[in-house]
Write an enzyme that holds these catalytic residues in place. Structure first.
Site, PDB file in Angstrom:
ATOM      1  N   ARG A   1       0.789  -1.040   0.111  1.00 38.40           N
ATOM      2  CA  ARG A   1       0.172   0.030  -0.058  1.00 38.40           C
ATOM      3  C   ARG A   1       0.861   1.174   0.024  1.00 38.40           C
ATOM      4  NH1 ARG A   1      -4.411   1.643   4.534  1.00 38.40           N
ATOM      5  NH2 ARG A   1      -4.731   3.858   4.087  1.00 38.40           N
TER       6      ARG A   1
ATOM      7  N   CYS B 238     -18.722  -1.675   2.368  1.00 31.45           N
ATOM      8  CA  CYS B 238     -18.052  -0.465   2.693  1.00 31.45           C
ATOM      9  C   CYS B 238     -18.481   0.019   4.064  1.00 31.45           C
ATOM     10  CB  CYS B 238     -18.010   0.619   1.707  1.00 31.45           C
ATOM     11  SG  CYS B 238     -16.987   2.018   2.122  1.00 31.45           S
TER      12      CYS B 238
ATOM     13  N   HIS C  56     -16.697   4.358  -3.081  1.00 32.04           N
ATOM     14  CA  HIS C  56     -15.787   5.672  -2.782  1.00 32.04           C
ATOM     15  C   HIS C  56     -15.925   6.606  -3.740  1.00 32.04           C
ATOM     16  CE1 HIS C  56     -12.774   3.504   0.172  1.00 32.04           C
ATOM     17  NE2 HIS C  56     -14.012   3.505   0.823  1.00 32.04           N
TER      18      HIS C  56
ATOM     19  N   ASN D  45     -10.504  -4.071  -0.052  1.00 25.05           N
ATOM     20  CA  ASN D  45     -10.579  -2.846  -1.212  1.00 25.05           C
ATOM     21  C   ASN D  45      -9.694  -3.378  -2.373  1.00 25.05           C
ATOM     22  OD1 ASN D  45     -11.904  -0.692  -0.250  1.00 25.05           O
ATOM     23  ND2 ASN D  45     -10.485  -0.191   1.362  1.00 25.05           N
TER      24      ASN D  45
ATOM     25  N   TYR E 289     -14.144  10.886  -0.463  1.00 29.57           N
ATOM     26  CA  TYR E 289     -13.132  10.499  -1.470  1.00 29.57           C
ATOM     27  C   TYR E 289     -13.308  11.590  -2.800  1.00 29.57           C
ATOM     28  CZ  TYR E 289     -11.692   6.252   1.129  1.00 29.57           C
ATOM     29  OH  TYR E 289     -11.245   5.823   1.966  1.00 29.57           O
TER      30      TYR E 289
HETATM   31  C1  G6P Z   1     -12.277   4.232   4.890  1.00 29.12           C
HETATM   32  C2  G6P Z   1     -12.601   3.360   3.750  1.00 29.12           C
HETATM   33  C3  G6P Z   1     -12.169   2.071   3.760  1.00 29.12           C
HETATM   34  C4  G6P Z   1     -10.677   1.779   4.042  1.00 29.12           C
HETATM   35  C5  G6P Z   1     -10.193   2.590   5.425  1.00 29.12           C
HETATM   36  C6  G6P Z   1      -8.645   2.773   5.563  1.00 29.12           C
HETATM   37  O1  G6P Z   1     -13.114   4.162   5.917  1.00 29.12           O
HETATM   38  O2  G6P Z   1     -14.088   3.364   3.653  1.00 29.12           O
HETATM   39  O3  G6P Z   1     -12.483   1.347   2.811  1.00 29.12           O
HETATM   40  O4  G6P Z   1     -10.130   0.643   4.091  1.00 29.12           O
HETATM   41  O5  G6P Z   1     -10.844   3.989   5.442  1.00 29.12           O
HETATM   42  O6  G6P Z   1      -8.565   3.134   6.632  1.00 29.12           O
HETATM   43  P1  G6P Z   1      -6.840   3.373   7.046  1.00 29.12           P
HETATM   44  O7  G6P Z   1      -6.933   3.395   8.607  1.00 29.12           O
HETATM   45  O8  G6P Z   1      -6.524   1.734   6.793  1.00 29.12           O
HETATM   46  O9  G6P Z   1      -6.116   4.181   6.253  1.00 29.12           O
END
Ligand code: G6P
Length: 437
Positions: free
Chosen positions: A97, A172, A202, A151, A255
């Site tokens: 990531r 989601c 998103h 995701n 987003y």
């Molecule tokens: C949001 C999204 C999720 C995502 C998450 C990431 O809430 O809806 O799809 O996985 O944030 O969170 P993080 O703490 O991993 O950055």
């Protein structure tokens, strides 16, 4: 006849989010009798699985519910005969990531976990693994539901719709999170909030909003203007201005800031990459802290620090969905499903994120009342075209489709940038992209 005990397999069970899910199963046990809960992970995740699994067992024991928690690296054993399979995997872990977030910055593009070229790279890595899980389900649990959280959830859902023969729903946490935040702003209970939710995962808008039965869209747009009051932890919350929101005529998800203010978002991402680190790097530190807490043998509840992650409330969404399927509740939830004509300006077999009736057969999209204005329709169409090409590229290992996908993405600056991005993403993810070998 309805079963009186259920088997659930959680693929990616060593995730730091798992205690959320366990809390959800404990709270809903009387309505959703999960007797066998299989937490599955891969060899590289063994240590995390053992730590989270031990905490899960302590939580269940403390709560006094008869859920048996099984820890395993054998995915097929977990899937065999399951009623629900949930997927919360991260192929390449957080290190991949972090690369997704950094590679696009080289070309002046946004790199984000799910949005733009970052989400594209994640889709290429993830879709083949999810389809493998589907193959196991087709063979070992053909009646089970796949509830996918992995995701990019919209792209993954679409790949499953097009390339697998199982019952699946994409999930989601944004819909439930938005409902909670609107309820808080309006000073009411979340069940007093009704939303018409339209778009893709998103990339969605609330087009109608009622609080205690009264139209409240304009009031909430006014309150949301300039504040970032409706946000998630992982997306910088520059507020959108009042006039823009009023003429947009709908409440955009967080987003959409990447599309509406790309320069500001890109600057912020570049600065963060040089100072505190990208979101993945921040999350890596948070995860170390969480796992240190999870190891504490005296801890037997979900620690509050987990709320610092963007995925807050995801267990509520998952467990609520399972409950409605198991109990044939026919209530409305917002999930990712096959379009099937609901958004008439998109092909039938693509995924969309809309309100659905949930019953024992799954999720059935409800009619969207609001005519979709061009400012929403245009963005949905172009991003959906990007998604269709990305699914094709991920399944076939098709470099041409990959370049075309990124070229039309609104957050990629040129065909040349798209070509360079695809080349770098393939080179730096080689271990996870056998389809491009
Ligand atoms: C949001 C999204 C999720 C995502 C998450 C990431 O809430 O809806 O799809 O996985 O944030 O969170 P993080 O703490 O991993 O950055």
């Amino acid at each position: 006849m309805k079963k009186d005990s259920l088997k659930v397999a959680v693929i990616g069970g060593g995730s730091s989010y798992t205690p959320e899910l366990i809390e959800g199963f404990i709270q809903r046990y009387p309505a959703l009798p999960v007797r066998d809960l299989y937490l599955v992970d891969i060899e590289a995740g063994r240590e995390k699985l053992e730590i989270v699994g031990a905490l899960a067992k302590r939580m269940v024991e403390k709560a006094g519910v008869p859920i048996r928690v099984h820890l395993t690296l054998d995915r097929r054993e977990a899937i065999r005969g399951a009623d629900f399979v949930t997927t919360q995997i991260r192929v390449g872990l957080l290190a991949a990531r972090a690369r997704d977030e950094r590679i696009p910055l080289r070309y002046g593009c946004i790199g984000q976990e799910t949005t733009g070229a970052g989400g594209f790279a994640k889709a290429l890595r993830t879709i083949p693994v999810i389809l493998d899980i589907c193959r196991d389900m087709e063979e070992l649990a053909p009646d089970a539901f796949l509830l996918n959280f992995t995701n990019p959830a919209g792209l993954v859902t679409e790949a499953v719709i097009k390339h697998a023969n199982i019952r699946s729903i994409g999930l989601c946490n944004l819909p439930i999170g938005t409902r909670m935040q609107v309820a808080q702003m309006a000073g009411v209970h979340p069940s007093d909030v009704e939303m018409e939710w339209v778009g893709l995962n998103h990339l969605n808008w609330v087009t109608q909003l009622r609080v205690q039965g009264e139209d409240a869209l304009d009031v909430i747009l006014d309150k949301a203007a300039g504040t970032g009051a409706l946000g998630v932890k992982n997306v910088p919350d520059f507020g959108l201005d009042h006039d823009f929101l009023r003429t947009l005529g709908a409440l955009p998800c967080s987003y959409l800031r990447y599309y509406y203010m790309p320069d500001q978002m890109l600057n912020e991402a570049q600065e963060a990459a040089q100072t505190k680190g990208t979101r993945a790097e921040v999350v890596q530190a948070l995860e170390r802290e969480l796992f240190a807490l999870y190891k504490d043998p005296n801890l037997a509840v979900k620690p509050p620090q987990l709320a610092e992650r963007g995925g807050a409330y995801y267990s509520l969404a998952a467990v609520h969905l399972m409950d409605s399927i198991y109990n044939n509740r026919k209530d409305i939830q917002t999930v990712n499903v096959r379009n099937g004509g609901v958004l008439s300006f998109l092909p039938d077999d693509v995924s969309i994120e809309v309100n659905c009736v949930i019953d024992a057969q799954g999720a059935h999209p409800v009619h969207v009342e609001t005519p979709i204005p061009p400012q929403l329709r245009g963005l949905i169409q172009v991003v959906k075209a990007y998604e269709e090409l990305t699914v094709e590229a991920a399944v076939k290992g098709d470099v041409g489709a990959a370049v075309q996908a990124l070229t039309i993405h609104p957050l990629v600056t040129s065909a040349q940038a798209a070509r360079s991005l695809v080349a770098d993403i393939i080179a730096e993810n080689r271990a996870y992209l056998p389809q491009f070998a």
